[in-house]
Design a protein around this motif. Sequence first.
Motif, PDB file in Angstrom:
ATOM      1  N   UNK A 110      50.563  63.678  32.999  1.00  0.00           N
ATOM      2  CA  UNK A 110      50.363  64.944  32.494  1.00  0.00           C
ATOM      3  C   UNK A 110      51.402  66.109  31.978  1.00  0.00           C
ATOM      4  N   UNK A 111      51.637  67.216  31.852  1.00  0.00           N
ATOM      5  CA  UNK A 111      52.451  67.958  31.324  1.00  0.00           C
ATOM      6  C   UNK A 111      53.366  68.996  32.426  1.00  0.00           C
ATOM      7  N   UNK A 112      52.955  68.784  33.340  1.00  0.00           N
ATOM      8  CA  UNK A 112      53.918  69.479  34.386  1.00  0.00           C
ATOM      9  C   UNK A 112      54.156  68.033  35.607  1.00  0.00           C
ATOM     10  N   UNK A 113      55.374  68.135  36.514  1.00  0.00           N
ATOM     11  CA  UNK A 113      55.886  67.459  36.744  1.00  0.00           C
ATOM     12  C   UNK A 113      55.056  67.459  38.868  1.00  0.00           C
ATOM     13  N   UNK A 142      55.512  66.193  41.271  1.00  0.00           N
ATOM     14  CA  UNK A 142      56.878  66.484  42.792  1.00  0.00           C
ATOM     15  C   UNK A 142      56.761  64.966  43.520  1.00  0.00           C
ATOM     16  N   UNK A 143      55.650  64.028  43.185  1.00  0.00           N
ATOM     17  CA  UNK A 143      56.356  62.744  43.949  1.00  0.00           C
ATOM     18  C   UNK A 143      56.661  61.688  42.709  1.00  0.00           C
ATOM     19  N   UNK A 144      57.871  61.200  43.336  1.00  0.00           N
ATOM     20  CA  UNK A 144      58.793  60.361  42.561  1.00  0.00           C
ATOM     21  C   UNK A 144      58.395  59.151  42.619  1.00  0.00           C
ATOM     22  N   UNK A 145      58.111  57.915  41.527  1.00  0.00           N
ATOM     23  CA  UNK A 145      57.865  56.651  42.408  1.00  0.00           C
ATOM     24  C   UNK A 145      58.862  55.619  41.350  1.00  0.00           C
ATOM     25  N   UNK A 146      59.050  54.583  42.461  1.00  0.00           N
ATOM     26  CA  UNK A 146      59.915  53.969  41.342  1.00  0.00           C
ATOM     27  C   UNK A 146      59.232  52.946  41.520  1.00  0.00           C
ATOM     28  N   UNK A 147      59.739  52.199  40.016  1.00  0.00           N
ATOM     29  CA  UNK A 147      58.384  51.796  39.662  1.00  0.00           C
ATOM     30  C   UNK A 147      59.387  50.165  39.117  1.00  0.00           C
ATOM     31  N   UNK A 148      60.638  50.663  38.995  1.00  0.00           N
ATOM     32  CA  UNK A 148      60.783  49.208  38.549  1.00  0.00           C
ATOM     33  C   UNK A 148      62.398  49.440  39.106  1.00  0.00           C
ATOM     34  N   UNK A 149      63.403  48.841  39.782  1.00  0.00           N
ATOM     35  CA  UNK A 149      64.394  48.999  40.344  1.00  0.00           C
ATOM     36  C   UNK A 149      65.705  48.087  39.996  1.00  0.00           C
ATOM     37  N   UNK A 150      66.430  48.908  39.665  1.00  0.00           N
ATOM     38  CA  UNK A 150      68.142  48.147  38.707  1.00  0.00           C
ATOM     39  C   UNK A 150      68.262  46.527  39.584  1.00  0.00           C
ATOM     40  N   UNK A 151      68.217  45.808  38.440  1.00  0.00           N
ATOM     41  CA  UNK A 151      68.911  44.271  39.011  1.00  0.00           C
ATOM     42  C   UNK A 151      70.523  44.126  39.341  1.00  0.00           C
ATOM     43  N   UNK A 152      71.433  45.253  39.022  1.00  0.00           N
ATOM     44  CA  UNK A 152      73.068  45.011  38.937  1.00  0.00           C
ATOM     45  C   UNK A 152      73.221  45.772  40.248  1.00  0.00           C
ATOM     46  N   UNK A 153      74.743  44.229  40.486  1.00  0.00           N
ATOM     47  CA  UNK A 153      74.694  45.767  41.990  1.00  0.00           C
ATOM     48  C   UNK A 153      75.481  46.505  41.463  1.00  0.00           C
ATOM     49  N   UNK A 154      75.566  47.677  42.431  1.00  0.00           N
ATOM     50  CA  UNK A 154      76.199  49.133  42.614  1.00  0.00           C
ATOM     51  C   UNK A 154      76.915  49.051  42.757  1.00  0.00           C
ATOM     52  N   UNK A 205      70.066  60.290  31.670  1.00  0.00           N
ATOM     53  CA  UNK A 205      68.178  61.107  31.772  1.00  0.00           C
ATOM     54  C   UNK A 205      68.001  61.573  31.058  1.00  0.00           C
ATOM     55  N   UNK A 206      67.023  61.842  30.303  1.00  0.00           N
ATOM     56  CA  UNK A 206      66.492  61.819  28.992  1.00  0.00           C
ATOM     57  C   UNK A 206      66.896  63.577  29.460  1.00  0.00           C
ATOM     58  N   UNK A 207      65.233  64.250  30.337  1.00  0.00           N
ATOM     59  CA  UNK A 207      65.799  65.516  30.286  1.00  0.00           C
ATOM     60  C   UNK A 207      65.956  66.115  31.649  1.00  0.00           C
ATOM     61  N   UNK A 208      66.179  67.220  32.581  1.00  0.00           N
ATOM     62  CA  UNK A 208      65.933  67.217  33.971  1.00  0.00           C
ATOM     63  C   UNK A 208      65.230  68.691  33.588  1.00  0.00           C
ATOM     64  N   UNK A 209      64.585  68.680  34.166  1.00  0.00           N
ATOM     65  CA  UNK A 209      63.313  69.899  34.391  1.00  0.00           C
ATOM     66  C   UNK A 209      63.654  69.970  35.988  1.00  0.00           C
ATOM     67  N   UNK A 210      62.300  70.301  36.662  1.00  0.00           N
ATOM     68  CA  UNK A 210      62.193  71.124  38.186  1.00  0.00           C
ATOM     69  C   UNK A 210      63.767  70.248  39.142  1.00  0.00           C
ATOM     70  N   UNK A 211      64.000  68.558  38.610  1.00  0.00           N
ATOM     71  CA  UNK A 211      64.605  68.192  39.239  1.00  0.00           C
ATOM     72  C   UNK A 211      64.957  67.373  40.417  1.00  0.00           C
ATOM     73  N   UNK A 212      63.553  67.245  40.605  1.00  0.00           N
ATOM     74  CA  UNK A 212      62.894  65.558  41.491  1.00  0.00           C
ATOM     75  C   UNK A 212      63.494  64.483  40.875  1.00  0.00           C
ATOM     76  N   UNK A 213      63.287  64.306  40.052  1.00  0.00           N
ATOM     77  CA  UNK A 213      63.660  63.123  39.367  1.00  0.00           C
ATOM     78  C   UNK A 213      65.098  62.506  39.889  1.00  0.00           C
ATOM     79  N   UNK A 214      66.398  63.612  39.824  1.00  0.00           N
ATOM     80  CA  UNK A 214      67.608  63.791  40.077  1.00  0.00           C
ATOM     81  C   UNK A 214      67.856  63.724  41.401  1.00  0.00           C
ATOM     82  N   UNK A 215      67.690  64.227  42.233  1.00  0.00           N
ATOM     83  CA  UNK A 215      67.197  64.325  43.244  1.00  0.00           C
ATOM     84  C   UNK A 215      67.208  62.799  44.086  1.00  0.00           C
ATOM     85  N   UNK A 216      65.631  62.644  43.629  1.00  0.00           N
ATOM     86  CA  UNK A 216      65.236  61.276  44.032  1.00  0.00           C
ATOM     87  C   UNK A 216      66.173  59.728  43.814  1.00  0.00           C
ATOM     88  N   UNK A 217      67.154  59.849  42.298  1.00  0.00           N
ATOM     89  CA  UNK A 217      67.646  58.905  42.005  1.00  0.00           C
ATOM     90  C   UNK A 217      69.348  59.090  42.912  1.00  0.00           C
TER      91      UNK A 217
END
Length: 181
Positions: free
Chosen positions: A80-83, A85-97, A106-118
Motif C-alpha cells: 500500500x502507499x501507507x505504512x 505501523x507493524x514492522x515485520x522481520x522477513x530475513x535477519x542478517x547473517x554476520x556477527x555484529x 535505508x532507502x527512505x525514512x517516513x514514519x520512523x517505525x522501520x528505523x526504530x525497529x531496526x
Amino acid sequence: MPFDDTEKLAHNKKRILISREEIAARIREMGKQISEDYRDKCPILVSVLNGGFIFCADLFRELTIDCEVDFIKISSYEDAMKTSGHVKLLKDVNAHLQGRHVLVVEDIVDSGYSVQFLNKKLQATNPESLRFVSLLVKQGTDRVPYEVHYIGFKIPNRFVVGYGLDLAQKYRNLPDIYVMD
Ligand code: IMP
Ligand code: MG
C-alpha cells in the motif's frame, strides 16, 4: 544502448523529483564523508531490503576504506502507499555484529517505525557503533522519534518511486526518483 524508460512510465503520471545525476553526485559526497568518518574501522553496511539495495550498491562503491556488506529484510507497507505501523522481520542478517561498526542503509525514512525497529533489533547484537544512513527522509511525517546520521535528501511528504523505491513492487528499476502525481 541508453536506458529508455518512456514505455514504463507511459501509463502513469509521474515527474522527476531527483535526477540520476543529482543522486550520483550526492552519493559521491556521502561516500567521501563516510570514508573519512570510518577510516581504519572496517564498517559493515547493513542494506535494508528490498528498497535499499540500489542505494547501498552505489554507496558501497563510493567507499574508499575496507568495508563489508550484509542484508536484512523487513516489511511494513504490504503493497500500500501507507505504512501499516507493524514492522515485520522477513530475513535477519547473517554476520556477527557484536563489536562491529554497523551502518544501516535505508532507502527512505517516513514514519520512523522501520528505523526504530531496526535500531532496537540491532542494538541488541551489541555492536561497537550503530548508525543509520538514508538516501531520503520525508519531512514532517515522523510518528516516532528516530536518528539518521547521514541523509541524502530531505523531501516533502509525497509518495516517490524509482531508484529502488516501489509502488506495489513496481518501478524500482527506474534510474531517477519520481513523485507520483
Ligand atoms: P517508515 O517505517 O514509515 O519510516 O517507512 C520506511 C519504509 O517505507 C521505507 O524503507 C520504504 O520501503 C517505505 N516507503 C516510505 N515512503 C515511501 C515512498 O514514498 N515510496 C516508496 N516507499 C516508501
Ligand atoms: Mg525500506
